[in-house]
Write an enzyme that holds these catalytic residues in place. Structure first.
Site, PDB file in Angstrom:
ATOM      1  N   SER A 209       0.843  -1.192   0.000  1.00 12.59           N
ATOM      2  CA  SER A 209       0.000   0.000   0.000  1.00 12.59           C
ATOM      3  C   SER A 209       0.882   1.247   0.000  1.00 12.59           C
ATOM      4  CB  SER A 209      -0.946  -0.056   1.202  1.00 12.59           C
ATOM      5  OG  SER A 209      -2.049   0.744   0.963  1.00 12.59           O
ATOM      6  N   HIS A 342      -7.134  -5.995   1.372  1.00  9.13           N
ATOM      7  CA  HIS A 342      -5.975  -5.154   1.085  1.00  9.13           C
ATOM      8  C   HIS A 342      -4.765  -5.664   1.886  1.00  9.13           C
ATOM      9  CE1 HIS A 342      -3.852  -1.635  -0.128  1.00  9.13           C
ATOM     10  NE2 HIS A 342      -3.999  -0.947   0.982  1.00  9.13           N
TER      11      HIS A 342
HETATM   12  C1  MCU Z   1      -2.664   2.203  -1.454  1.00  3.11           C
HETATM   13  O1  MCU Z   1      -2.060   2.956  -0.435  1.00  3.11           O
HETATM   14  C2  MCU Z   1      -2.749   3.876   0.359  1.00  3.11           C
HETATM   15  C3  MCU Z   1      -3.613   4.810  -0.436  1.00  3.11           C
HETATM   16  O2  MCU Z   1      -2.817   5.445  -1.413  1.00  3.11           O
HETATM   17  C4  MCU Z   1      -4.205   5.837   0.491  1.00  3.11           C
HETATM   18  O3  MCU Z   1      -5.061   6.726  -0.203  1.00  3.11           O
HETATM   19  C5  MCU Z   1      -4.965   5.201   1.613  1.00  3.11           C
HETATM   20  O4  MCU Z   1      -5.306   6.179   2.539  1.00  3.11           O
HETATM   21  O5  MCU Z   1      -4.137   4.276   2.272  1.00  3.11           O
HETATM   22  C6  MCU Z   1      -3.591   3.252   1.489  1.00  3.11           C
HETATM   23  C7  MCU Z   1      -2.773   2.452   2.463  1.00  3.11           C
HETATM   24  O6  MCU Z   1      -1.624   2.740   2.708  1.00  3.11           O
HETATM   25  O7  MCU Z   1      -3.435   1.515   3.144  1.00  3.11           O
HETATM   26  C8  MCU Z   1      -2.770   0.810   4.162  1.00  3.11           C
END
Ligand code: MCU
Length: 392
Positions: A209, A342
């Site tokens: 992420s 996720h």
């Molecule tokens: C995919 O990574 C991020 C995303 O870009 C953000 O918008 C969200 O708030 O958080 C995601 C993440 O890091 O989830 C753990």
């Protein structure tokens, strides 16, 4: 047992190195300090220097990558500092403690290393935060607390963390760049401390992420990384800014550059002026993959709308065209899979993960050819107005 090493001063002890390497470096055209900002809705041509000269050889492409890196730093990432004047490391138990000194200031951070049983040296995967992919037996895990190098707690965390303690809170680097600097120092320490038992030539990097964006940027900027394994990086990682904007315009709930600059400090403040006009960027993220060429890269994605599965798939297909042009199509793959939480690695991505780790970290024969998995209907051709050459 405690080991102590001191890495030599870069400026005073640079060795001549192989003649070929020096010739290639000298042959690169000067890297520009300003970059095109003309509107171009298509993905920028990875095979043309910014002055319009065609890239027809691998040596030219390597030079082109220096331009791409400079443009990314100037427009998105902020400056990626060279090796500090001194880097020292001590290894004790499972902890490798690294001290970097520059301009009379020093910062230290530690990583913990979990090694397989038996005798090394072992390959390793640097995991941002904690690995959320299965790391196989035979591969060490180096746990890297990236947040302490560059905080990622929203807008107010800009300029906070050990990187900024060393270089100053107003340094241009975004958090992903600061973390890549930390990865670069880990490799310095592994190279200089053979007693750690990790082979510095077989080191991968992963994160999921937001940390997946970081792992991708580290694989791109740190050319000693043998295998990049960014997981569910989505926008800011495997997605192309332009394609994400186009998907958003079609009504998708997808993260775009205009959103991301307000959410967190992953990118430099230099990116702010591009955030609502991604089509004026000199590069896009197919070239983030291109920066990893010819090293190993497996891009692991999910089909969550916010991550932009259409954008990551089309963008990484374009990235694979770059690998293919360089004659190493099988050194990169992307695998997108839906219906799982996720950052929870699904079993249907295991085959490709195993193959890439076997090939690039365990030095085994493995079939990594043609790994292009993603949602149907995602075709980069509508975003491409260039033809990939076969680089000689
Ligand atoms: C995919 O990574 C991020 C995303 O870009 C953000 O918008 C969200 O708030 O958080 C995601 C993440 O890091 O989830 C753990």
């Amino acid at each position: 047992m405690k080991y102590s090493i001191v890495l030599p001063l870069l400026a005073t002890t640079v060795h001549a190195g192989p003649v070929v390497e020096r010739r290639q470096a000298a042959a690169c055209p000067a890297i520009p300090s300003t970059f095109p900002s003309t509107t171009n809705a298509k993905l920028p041509d990875p095979f043309k220097f910014f002055d319009g000269t065609a890239v027809t050889t691998k040596a030219q492409f390597d030079c082109k990558n220096k331009e791409v890196s400079a443009a990314l730093q100037a427009q998105e990432l902020g400056d990626f500092p060279k090796k500090p004047s001194s880097v020292t490391a001590t290894f004790s138990g499972s902890s490798l403690s690294i001290t970097s000194t520059e301009g009379g200031k020093s910062v230290s951070f530690s990583v913990s290393i979990k090694k397989p049983g038996g005798t090394g040296p072992f390959p390793a995967i640097i995991a941002y935060g904690a690995a959320s992919i299965p790391v196989p037996a035979g591969v060490a895990t180096i746990t890297f607390n990236n947040d302490e190098i560059g905080a990622q707690q929203g807008g107010n965390s800009r300029g906070k963390g050990k990187f900024f303690d060393l270089y100053g809170s107003s340094h241009s680097a975004g958090a992903t760049t600061a973390w890549a600097w930390g990865v670069d120092r880990i490799i310095d320490a592994l190279e200089a401390t053979s007693s750690v038992g990790i082979d510095p030539k077989r080191v991968g990097v992963t994160g999921c992420s937001r940390n997946g964006k970081g792992a991708f940027v580290a694989a791109a900027l740190v050319n000693r990384i043998a295998l990049g394994l960014p997981q569910e990086s989505g926008s800011g990682g495997a997605a192309c800014w332009r394609i994400s904007d186009s998907e958003k315009a079609k009504g998708k709930n997808i993260q775009t550059s205009s959103q991301i600059v307000g959410e967190n400090v992953w990118f430099s403040t230099r990116f702010n002026s591009f955030s609502t006009k991604s089509s004026t960027l000199a590069t896009d993220h197919h070239q983030l993959a291109g920066l990893v060429v010819p090293r190993g890269l497996l891009v692991i994605e999910n089909e969550i709308d916010w991550l932009g599965p259409g954008s990551t798939t089309a963008c990484m297909k374009a990235g694979r065209l770059i690998y293919k042009a360089y004659g190493v199509p099988d050194n990169m793959g992307f695998t997108g899979s839906g219906n799982h939480n996720h950052c929870s690695f699904p079993s249907n991505q295991q085959t490709e993960l195993t193959a890439f780790i076997n090939k690039f970290l365990l030095n085994q024969d493995a079939n990594t050819s043609g790994v292009e998995k993603g949602p149907g209907g995602t075709d980069p051709t509508q975003y491409i107005d260039w033809t990939a050459p076969t680089l000689t």
